[in-house]
Write a protein that holds these residues in place. Sequence first.
Motif, PDB file in Angstrom:
ATOM      1  N   MET A   1      -6.659   7.633   3.968  1.00 33.26           N
ATOM      2  CA  MET A   1      -6.005   6.375   3.151  1.00 33.26           C
ATOM      3  C   MET A   1      -6.623   5.224   3.845  1.00 33.26           C
ATOM      4  SD  MET A   1      -3.842   5.777   0.811  1.00 33.26           S
ATOM      5  CE  MET A   1      -3.162   7.653   0.499  1.00 33.26           C
TER       6      MET A   1
ATOM      7  N   ALA B   1       0.875  -1.006  -0.145  1.00 27.68           N
ATOM      8  CA  ALA B   1      -0.126  -0.027  -0.023  1.00 27.68           C
ATOM      9  C   ALA B   1       0.716   1.319  -0.124  1.00 27.68           C
ATOM     10  CB  ALA B   1      -0.897   0.046   1.227  1.00 27.68           C
TER      11      ALA B   1
ATOM     12  N   LEU C   1      -4.554  -1.708   3.862  1.00 28.49           N
ATOM     13  CA  LEU C   1      -4.919  -2.914   3.002  1.00 28.49           C
ATOM     14  C   LEU C   1      -6.179  -3.695   3.427  1.00 28.49           C
ATOM     15  CD1 LEU C   1      -1.365  -4.229   2.075  1.00 28.49           C
ATOM     16  CD2 LEU C   1      -3.123  -3.309   0.349  1.00 28.49           C
ATOM     17  N   GLU C   2      -6.197  -3.931   4.688  1.00 29.30           N
ATOM     18  CA  GLU C   2      -7.299  -4.746   5.351  1.00 29.30           C
ATOM     19  C   GLU C   2      -8.654  -4.003   4.874  1.00 29.30           C
ATOM     20  OE1 GLU C   2      -8.345  -7.868   7.032  1.00 29.30           O
ATOM     21  OE2 GLU C   2      -6.070  -7.201   7.394  1.00 29.30           O
TER      22      GLU C   2
ATOM     23  N   PHE D   1      -9.280  -4.597   1.067  1.00 21.13           N
ATOM     24  CA  PHE D   1      -9.814  -5.822   0.413  1.00 21.13           C
ATOM     25  C   PHE D   1     -10.913  -6.353   1.156  1.00 21.13           C
ATOM     26  CE2 PHE D   1      -5.399  -5.649  -1.097  1.00 21.13           C
ATOM     27  CZ  PHE D   1      -5.351  -6.463  -2.419  1.00 21.13           C
TER      28      PHE D   1
ATOM     29  N   ARG E   1      -6.869 -12.581  -0.822  1.00 22.71           N
ATOM     30  CA  ARG E   1      -6.710 -11.216  -1.317  1.00 22.71           C
ATOM     31  C   ARG E   1      -6.424 -11.069  -2.838  1.00 22.71           C
ATOM     32  NH1 ARG E   1      -3.309  -7.464   2.759  1.00 22.71           N
ATOM     33  NH2 ARG E   1      -4.879  -7.555   4.486  1.00 22.71           N
TER      34      ARG E   1
ATOM     35  N   LYS F   1     -16.242  -1.200  -6.906  1.00 22.47           N
ATOM     36  CA  LYS F   1     -15.167  -1.789  -6.366  1.00 22.47           C
ATOM     37  C   LYS F   1     -13.777  -0.919  -6.935  1.00 22.47           C
ATOM     38  CE  LYS F   1     -17.515  -6.032  -5.075  1.00 22.47           C
ATOM     39  NZ  LYS F   1     -17.156  -7.589  -5.460  1.00 22.47           N
ATOM     40  N   LEU F   2     -13.981  -0.915  -8.174  1.00 20.05           N
ATOM     41  CA  LEU F   2     -12.671  -0.315  -8.765  1.00 20.05           C
ATOM     42  C   LEU F   2     -12.308   1.123  -8.387  1.00 20.05           C
ATOM     43  CD1 LEU F   2     -13.505  -1.756 -12.326  1.00 20.05           C
ATOM     44  CD2 LEU F   2     -11.366  -2.318 -11.257  1.00 20.05           C
TER      45      LEU F   2
ATOM     46  N   PHE G   1     -10.877   0.687  -5.051  1.00 22.01           N
ATOM     47  CA  PHE G   1      -9.501   0.110  -5.110  1.00 22.01           C
ATOM     48  C   PHE G   1      -8.451   1.313  -5.548  1.00 22.01           C
ATOM     49  CE2 PHE G   1      -5.793  -2.080  -6.995  1.00 22.01           C
ATOM     50  CZ  PHE G   1      -5.707  -2.782  -6.068  1.00 22.01           C
ATOM     51  N   PHE G   2      -8.772   2.058  -6.438  1.00 21.61           N
ATOM     52  CA  PHE G   2      -7.862   2.968  -6.637  1.00 21.61           C
ATOM     53  C   PHE G   2      -7.930   4.195  -5.952  1.00 21.61           C
ATOM     54  CE2 PHE G   2      -8.463   0.753 -10.919  1.00 21.61           C
ATOM     55  CZ  PHE G   2      -7.014   0.359 -10.816  1.00 21.61           C
TER      56      PHE G   2
ATOM     57  N   ARG H   1      -9.626 -11.718  -4.599  1.00 20.05           N
ATOM     58  CA  ARG H   1     -10.557 -10.564  -4.782  1.00 20.05           C
ATOM     59  C   ARG H   1     -10.108  -9.348  -5.559  1.00 20.05           C
ATOM     60  NH1 ARG H   1     -12.572  -9.483   1.323  1.00 20.05           N
ATOM     61  NH2 ARG H   1     -12.666 -11.667   2.052  1.00 20.05           N
TER      62      ARG H   1
ATOM     63  N   LEU I   1     -13.455  -5.528  -1.596  1.00 20.20           N
ATOM     64  CA  LEU I   1     -13.226  -6.160  -2.448  1.00 20.20           C
ATOM     65  C   LEU I   1     -14.042  -7.499  -2.385  1.00 20.20           C
ATOM     66  CD1 LEU I   1      -9.683  -5.621  -4.253  1.00 20.20           C
ATOM     67  CD2 LEU I   1     -12.030  -4.514  -4.721  1.00 20.20           C
ATOM     68  N   GLU I   2     -14.649  -7.705  -1.188  1.00 17.99           N
ATOM     69  CA  GLU I   2     -15.297  -9.013  -0.976  1.00 17.99           C
ATOM     70  C   GLU I   2     -15.974  -9.555  -2.176  1.00 17.99           C
ATOM     71  OE1 GLU I   2     -16.325 -12.180   0.347  1.00 17.99           O
ATOM     72  OE2 GLU I   2     -16.056 -10.945   2.007  1.00 17.99           O
ATOM     73  N   THR I   3     -15.742 -10.819  -2.275  1.00 21.04           N
ATOM     74  CA  THR I   3     -16.326 -11.468  -3.629  1.00 21.04           C
ATOM     75  C   THR I   3     -17.155 -12.709  -3.237  1.00 21.04           C
ATOM     76  OG1 THR I   3     -14.481 -13.252  -3.693  1.00 21.04           O
ATOM     77  CG2 THR I   3     -14.324 -11.166  -5.213  1.00 21.04           C
TER      78      THR I   3
ATOM     79  N   ILE J   1     -11.683  -8.150  -9.907  1.00 20.57           N
ATOM     80  CA  ILE J   1     -11.710  -6.580 -10.443  1.00 20.57           C
ATOM     81  C   ILE J   1     -10.723  -6.386 -11.664  1.00 20.57           C
ATOM     82  CG2 ILE J   1     -12.944  -5.733  -8.494  1.00 20.57           C
ATOM     83  CD1 ILE J   1     -10.359  -4.026  -8.162  1.00 20.57           C
TER      84      ILE J   1
END
Lengths: 404, 404
Positions: free
Chosen positions: B1, A124, B4-5, B8, A272, B141-142, B145-146, A275, B11-13, A279
């Motif tokens: 910010m 990150a 990472l936790e 992600f 991870r 989600k995208l 993520f960004f 996941r 981003l749960e799938t 995307i």
Amino acid sequence: MMTLEEKFRALETENAPGQEVRQEVGDLNAVMRGERYEGIPVDFSHGDVDAFPPTPGSFEAWQDGFERGGQQAYTEYRGSARIREGLVERLGAFTGRPISAGTELIITPGTQGALFLALGATVASGTKVAVVEPDYFANRKLVKFFGGEIVSIPLHYQGAPSENGPDLDRIETAFKSGTGVFVFSTPNNPTGLVYSPGAISTISALAAAHGVTLIVDQLYSRLLYSGEVYTHLRAGDTLPENLITIMGPSKTESLSGFRLGVAFGTAGLIDRMERLQAIVSLRAAGYNQAALDTWFLEPSGWMEQRVREHEAIRDELLGIFRAADLPTATPQAGSYLFPQLPPLAVDPHTFVRLLRHQAGVTVTPGAEFGPGSHDSIRLNFSQDHAAAAAAVKRVVSMVEVYRT
Amino acid sequence: MMTLEEKFRALETENAPGQEVRQEVGDLNAVMRGERYEGIPVDFSHGDVDAFPPTPGSFEAWQDGFERGGQQAYTEYRGSARIREGLVERLGAFTGRPISAGTELIITPGTQGALFLALGATVASGTKVAVVEPDYFANRKLVKFFGGEIVSIPLHYQGAPSENGPDLDRIETAFKSGTGVFVFSTPNNPTGLVYSPGAISTISALAAAHGVTLIVDQLYSRLLYSGEVYTHLRAGDTLPENLITIMGPSKTESLSGFRLGVAFGTAGLIDRMERLQAIVSLRAAGYNQAALDTWFLEPSGWMEQRVREHEAIRDELLGIFRAADLPTATPQAGSYLFPQLPPLAVDPHTFVRLLRHQAGVTVTPGAEFGPGSHDSIRLNFSQDHAAAAAAVKRVVSMVEVYRT
């Protein structure tokens, strides 16, 4: 925080392998000395899958996948369960430690895909990531893309075998100073150096002691030359909590056109990575995954012959470079040579472009692999033997022409 | 910010289409009412490429690619120049504006890959991104993520045709308040709504006026039902400086197992997307790219028949849902139905899992498409006609059983 502009400047691909076709010839003629060379053009930026064709049966395996239809087209994001079950048996045996098919392995679009997902899952903004120099060019770009901070680890590769290897003191210092992730390739790309058993066990123990995540790229570990020993980090006694091993059939097995790789290791990181894959591209192309059914199941003697043929090319090309006094380490595995060039009348990037323009030889500039190796060039010698030898003679001749 | 936790977690799938196989049945039996249903299981989470097989000739095109060997295995990162040259002719004609093969198109691993690259090229930490609700689940989600910030744009889809469409006032407000990027699908996934000519020209003009980047996902634009009109944004008069259109052959053409998509538009953005692709997966699988040689070149009448068959399924399933008083918009294009469920005795996710466990019917929970549609379910009706109709009858029966 980098702007998008800066971020994408760091991802410059103009000199990346395979992108040379997009370069303009520009004013190369103004600096060119002498005439163009005759000879079969050779593209050393990647292996030649016409000279070393894909594993026998890979086409048929793909066709089987296509005919299985929907179940093969739409696998779980981490890849077909049936295929993963076969893979973990073979990969577990090869790397010396069992793997769970359900939780510890993901099939990815190439090892590039595996690296992207592994670093995306662990880096990150501000994460300190130890990166070896020289090493695979994308490692540095990936760390920058995810906002990480590069901690350089020198690799010694031009000395005697006993002196070569990663700088273990620098690794220890880095791990003690907040490094979160260490990514490296063994065999090393671009030098072909295989990390020694001692280096591997030291790295593993240090990572375990300091809570560092290890991402080990073993892409070339099957192409091991006679007399060499390969050490799988994950087979060791003291392992860090977070460890991902990356492999794939793109190189030795010539399945690059299928875009397949695998990552295996710590379940939480594989989760991870899945996941993130969801995307990024959902999954490795469904039908292509079926080609993994041939992996580690090649016909008897096939792999041995492939290694032998590469060793013969390696030895001849090494001889040509060394006869011309270009220092070149002996690759212990893999199909890369990384000769160092003397001072030239043109800058290294111009020389690389001249090699292509004047001599029909495509190589990758050393600067792609780290700031310290701008005076080297990388050649993937998985090529037609005779054409490669002739092309390397043209390289040596070009060096003489442009030497200052 | 975000850590990472957190990143992600977003981003749960677990409830993503295709991932249902990873769910534990858990204590579903404790809440299940009545017996299991008989009937052919139907997975509405994606289309059934056995019921609607891949385009004729796609297998042979792949085989041609494989036999071309190295040149097809190692294309430029943006895809084979020869294939791009064919594509720009057909895509330019379809979308109403010429495309440069050299600079304005990239071949990607699926449209998912195209969306990832397009958002990665335009969204940084803090970028405001307008996202329609409901819309394709990965868009949200995208953006997260960004590191972007979601600005929600409501889509009206349950009213009369003249009242339906994206909320243009909210779009204008968003564009005036610093929105940098607007991403949306038309036909909309999950509702099948096609943006009207008026909505498209308003969006385009507003984006041009306010310097907003548009990313338009037209994945389903070829599966257009009788009497409907499709408007290609890029064919309009007033275009924003930054515009990317995304399409692919995964749906109507059933080539999902090849993982192919394309993005075309502003050269500077395509260039960034290629740089990003270089570290994500290098390129769409080389041999697979060859299947694009069949795209927009299907046998005469083939596409018309495919649309007709989907329209017949659409009409029958709509009839079943409406007879049961489940409000369901008429999709103008594409193969999704998005019925709204009444209040139930179990929460929507449990109901979706019961549908799978008890009735052999896999659907995608509405909450995947935006926070406002948790009481809907999405069905991809590109399925065997009779099996789909029987499965939807089981859904309707299950709704009655669990209705409060």
